[in-house]
Design a protein around this motif. Structure first.
Motif, PDB file in Angstrom:
ATOM      1  N   UNK A  48       0.884  -1.191   0.191  1.00 41.40           N
ATOM      2  CA  UNK A  48      -0.113  -0.018   0.185  1.00 41.40           C
ATOM      3  C   UNK A  48       0.796   0.977   0.262  1.00 41.40           C
ATOM      4  N   UNK A  49       0.090   2.371   0.318  1.00 41.86           N
ATOM      5  CA  UNK A  49       1.184   3.674   0.616  1.00 41.86           C
ATOM      6  C   UNK A  49       0.633   4.272   2.203  1.00 41.86           C
ATOM      7  N   UNK A  50       2.004   4.924   2.210  1.00 43.91           N
ATOM      8  CA  UNK A  50       1.615   6.078   3.431  1.00 43.91           C
ATOM      9  C   UNK A  50       0.909   7.077   3.292  1.00 43.91           C
ATOM     10  N   UNK A  51       0.650   7.694   4.197  1.00 44.37           N
ATOM     11  CA  UNK A  51      -0.323   8.939   4.350  1.00 44.37           C
ATOM     12  C   UNK A  51       0.373  10.074   2.693  1.00 44.37           C
ATOM     13  N   UNK A  52      -0.015  11.383   2.515  1.00 42.34           N
ATOM     14  CA  UNK A  52       0.318  12.323   1.887  1.00 42.34           C
ATOM     15  C   UNK A  52       1.844  13.248   1.837  1.00 42.34           C
ATOM     16  N   UNK A  79       2.237  14.981  -1.354  1.00 39.14           N
ATOM     17  CA  UNK A  79       2.948  13.974  -1.395  1.00 39.14           C
ATOM     18  C   UNK A  79       1.740  13.418  -2.210  1.00 39.14           C
ATOM     19  N   UNK A  80       2.745  12.285  -2.728  1.00 41.61           N
ATOM     20  CA  UNK A  80       1.907  10.826  -3.745  1.00 41.61           C
ATOM     21  C   UNK A  80       1.523   9.658  -2.728  1.00 41.61           C
ATOM     22  N   UNK A  81       2.377   9.917  -1.810  1.00 45.47           N
ATOM     23  CA  UNK A  81       2.694   9.122  -0.365  1.00 45.47           C
ATOM     24  C   UNK A  81       3.053   7.972  -1.336  1.00 45.47           C
ATOM     25  N   UNK A  82       3.992   7.068   0.077  1.00 49.68           N
ATOM     26  CA  UNK A  82       5.578   6.186  -1.171  1.00 49.68           C
ATOM     27  C   UNK A  82       5.075   4.541  -0.705  1.00 49.68           C
ATOM     28  N   UNK A 112       8.818  12.476  -5.740  1.00 49.99           N
ATOM     29  CA  UNK A 112       7.828  12.275  -7.017  1.00 49.99           C
ATOM     30  C   UNK A 112       7.805  11.263  -7.494  1.00 49.99           C
ATOM     31  N   UNK A 113       9.011  10.120  -7.320  1.00 46.51           N
ATOM     32  CA  UNK A 113       8.693   8.495  -7.641  1.00 46.51           C
ATOM     33  C   UNK A 113       7.797   7.908  -7.109  1.00 46.51           C
ATOM     34  N   UNK A 114       7.488   7.646  -5.096  1.00 48.32           N
ATOM     35  CA  UNK A 114       6.255   7.113  -4.758  1.00 48.32           C
ATOM     36  C   UNK A 114       6.916   5.904  -4.228  1.00 48.32           C
ATOM     37  N   UNK A 115       7.807   5.469  -4.493  1.00 46.51           N
ATOM     38  CA  UNK A 115       8.926   4.425  -3.910  1.00 46.51           C
ATOM     39  C   UNK A 115       9.926   4.208  -4.229  1.00 46.51           C
ATOM     40  N   UNK A 116      10.958   2.809  -3.543  1.00 45.17           N
ATOM     41  CA  UNK A 116      12.418   2.435  -4.057  1.00 45.17           C
ATOM     42  C   UNK A 116      12.096   2.004  -5.312  1.00 45.17           C
TER      43      UNK A 116
END
Length: 599
Positions: free
Chosen positions: A501-505, A530-533, A587-591
């Motif tokens: 899933x993603x984190x909060x923004x 942000x987009x959330x990670x 901005x990439x939203x993830x590792x």
């Protein structure tokens, strides 16, 4: 008679506990006391208890007005305990601990049920109080030793019942009567006030129509009991079942061709159907060698543990053996064939088998077996009472010796109208997770409740807790993600991936400099949009979390993360100072996307 339906009826005012009690006693009066019951709570006393509930708040009592029964080796104050042997009878002054706890939760005791004498047998025919039969065909056995307890639930006289289980007595009758049979880990339910069979192995068991009902009863009855030296509670992380909330799990099936059904032609196909349904539920079948488990099972009746049955009632056997069921007497008196030396040798053998069988759990999360190989008629048991009884314990006898937990569940019907059942077997203290998986499988294989035509689909499903039992949820964002170089630190601790899933923004994300292997840093910035990670949420057994956290290097730390749905979990954060010379990659939203961008 499921708990939810009764509670809804109470809440709507359609019925009262008093009316339910009267209806049950009217049915018993019409059908007769035996063979299901040995003794009843006097009707007026049961009604008095029902009336007392009128002043209670239903929501405060999880078993408000729920009728139940107990096997007649479980003490109820003022009612004789016979263990299905009239000459043994005594009248206790106090309830067994489990009875007291269930009544405190609002349950209404109706009476004490028939059983194989001294809980010695899996057949239900070794009793002077009449032979219980399967609710589906009177020619067939009900299973034992908790015969009356199972039939009382399957016939709709009570909502749940207590049995005991040393060799399978809380599971085999469940199969023969289309019920859930929960055998918790030894010591989870107190045996104080229970006539022992094998005191070191005995468990109080629960019969119910659904896993949800069994779970409610278990919660009300469990807990440490200072009066029972064998009572225990799980240590931190003991019984952790991270797999129960994961999208997939591993289940053990015996190596092809090694299951024995003793000539039955229908049950193999029903067992295979259960395996296929587990696959459909996300299970991955893993073959294992059943031989050491069966060797363990042989120790129970073909080893010195039979002497423990003798120890439980030694003086009675010596003075009143003629009052005992002949088969029971033959089994228990067989204790004379074993010496103290034999006992130690068997204990050594058990430890060897325990070591062998423990390896299996490195490759599976849960095991699925037929609850019993086949069903026998009452006549067939009479022809070979000991041999065919041993057949019934083929897949149950080893469970308590190896300190495992188990749930028996319905698994469809044979062409002749008799029910089949399978058992889910797990490690110690995993009964809560087993019930959740049993509920899923039950709903995939079964349609009706007990011996009735009421629909299983109309009862509430049992949902896995968050986090799973004995676990902590851990969110990872970088090198610990699936396929990344440190993921092994989760898997070697038997962690299970629960969801992505993603984190909060309000989080910023950085690629840290000078870390090996490369690692990111996550920082919460209140007000940032942000987009959330992307994160993976893993369930880790609680007893492994300390070593995991201890391996987290500076400047990383474990803190609390807020996810996109608002829930909070533990997870990786970084000291803000470490971001000063880091590259922001929010901005990439993830590792994973960042690593791909470097290629």
């Amino acid at each position: 008679m499921d708990i939810t339906s009764i509670h809804k009826a109470y809440a709507s005012g359609q019925v009262t506990p008093e009316a339910v009690v009267n209806e049950i006693y009217d049915r018993i009066d019409a059908e007769g006391l035996q063979p299901v019951w040995i003794a009843l709570v006097p009707r007026e006393k049961a009604l008095e208890q029902a009336r007392k509930l009128q002043s209670a708040v239903q929501a405060d009592l999880p078993l408000y007005g729920i009728p139940f029964a107990v096997k007649d080796n479980i003490d109820v104050a003022g009612i004789p305990t016979t263990a299905a042997c009239p000459e043994y009878s005594y009248t206790p002054e106090q309830n067994a601990t489990v009875v007291t706890r269930l009544e405190a939760a609002g349950a209404l005791l109706i009476g004490k049920t028939n059983m194989d004498q001294f809980a010695t047998g899996l057949v239900g025919t070794r009793t002077p109080y009449g032979i219980c039969s399967s609710v589906f065909d009177k020619r067939y056995i009900s299973g034992g030793s908790s015969s009356g307890s199972a039939v009382s639930v399957a016939s709709g006289l009570v909502s749940f019942s207590l049995g005991t289980d040393t060799a399978g007595s809380g599971r085999v009758p469940a199969m023969f009567n289309n019920l859930i049979g929960l055998k918790p880990t030894r010591g989870v339910l107190s045996t104080h006030g229970v006539v022992p069979a094998c005191r070191t192995l005995d468990c109080v068991s629960i019969f119910a129509e659904t896993s949800s009902d069994a779970s409610v009863v278990l919660s009300a009855a469990r807990g440490l009991d200072g009066q029972d030296p064998y009572s225990r509670v799980p240590a931190i992380g003991a019984g952790a079942a991270p797999w129960i909330a994961a999208p997939s799990f591993r289940f053990g099936v015996p190596v092809a061709g090694t299951l024995e059904f003793y000539g039955d032609s229908h049950n193999p196909a029903l067992y295979q159907a259960a395996v296929e349904k587990l696959v459909a539920l996300g299970g991955q079948p893993v073959e294992f060698d059943l031989a050491p488990f069966l060797a363990t099972a042989q120790l129970l009746y073909k080893g010195p543990w039979v002497a423990e049955r003798y120890a439980a009632i030694e003086s009675f056997v010596e003075q009143h053996v003629e009052a005992m069921d002949p088969t029971v007497a033959k089994i228990i008196r067989g204790a004379a064939n074993y010496s103290a030396v034999d006992t130690f040798k068997a204990a050594y053998k058990l430890e060897e088998l325990r070591r062998q069988t423990a390896r299996v759990w490195n490759s599976i999360d849960v095991m699925v077996l037929p609850t019993a190989p086949r069903t026998y008629t009452i006549e067939e048991i009479g022809e070979a009472p000991i041999e065919r009884n041993s057949h019934l314990g083929q897949y149950t006898n080893f469970v308590n010796l190896l300190d495992l937990s188990a749930v028996a569940l319905p698994a469809g019907f044979r062409p002749d109208g008799l029910p089949f059942g399978v058992s889910l077997i797990g490690q110690a203290f995993q009964e809560t997770a087993l019930l959740v998986l049993a509920d899923r499988l039950h709903r995939g294989l079964g349609a009706t409740l007990g011996g009735s035509d009421r629909k299983l689909a109309e009862t509430p499903a049992l949902v896995a807790a968050t986090p799973p039992p004995g676990c902590l949820l851990m969110a990872v964002v970088g090198a610990h993600l699936t396929g990344q170089p440190l993921n092994w630190q989760l898997t070697e601790r038997k962690g299970s991936l629960i969801r992505t899933c993603r984190t909060s923004p309000d989080y910023k994300f950085y690629a840290l400099k000078g870390t090996v292997p490369p690692k990111p840093g996550l920082v919460r910035v209140p007000g940032f949009e942000g987009p959330g990670i992307e994160v993976e949420v893993w369930a880790l057994p609680e007893d492994t979390v300390g070593s995991f956290v201890d391996g987290v290097p500076q400047p990383l730390s474990i803190g609390t993360l807020r996810l996109e749905d608002g829930s909070l979990v533990k997870g990786f954060l970084v000291e803000p100072a470490a971001t000063e010379d880091a590259i922001e990659i929010t901005q990439l939203g993830g590792w994973r996307k960042y690593r791909e961008s470097l290629k």
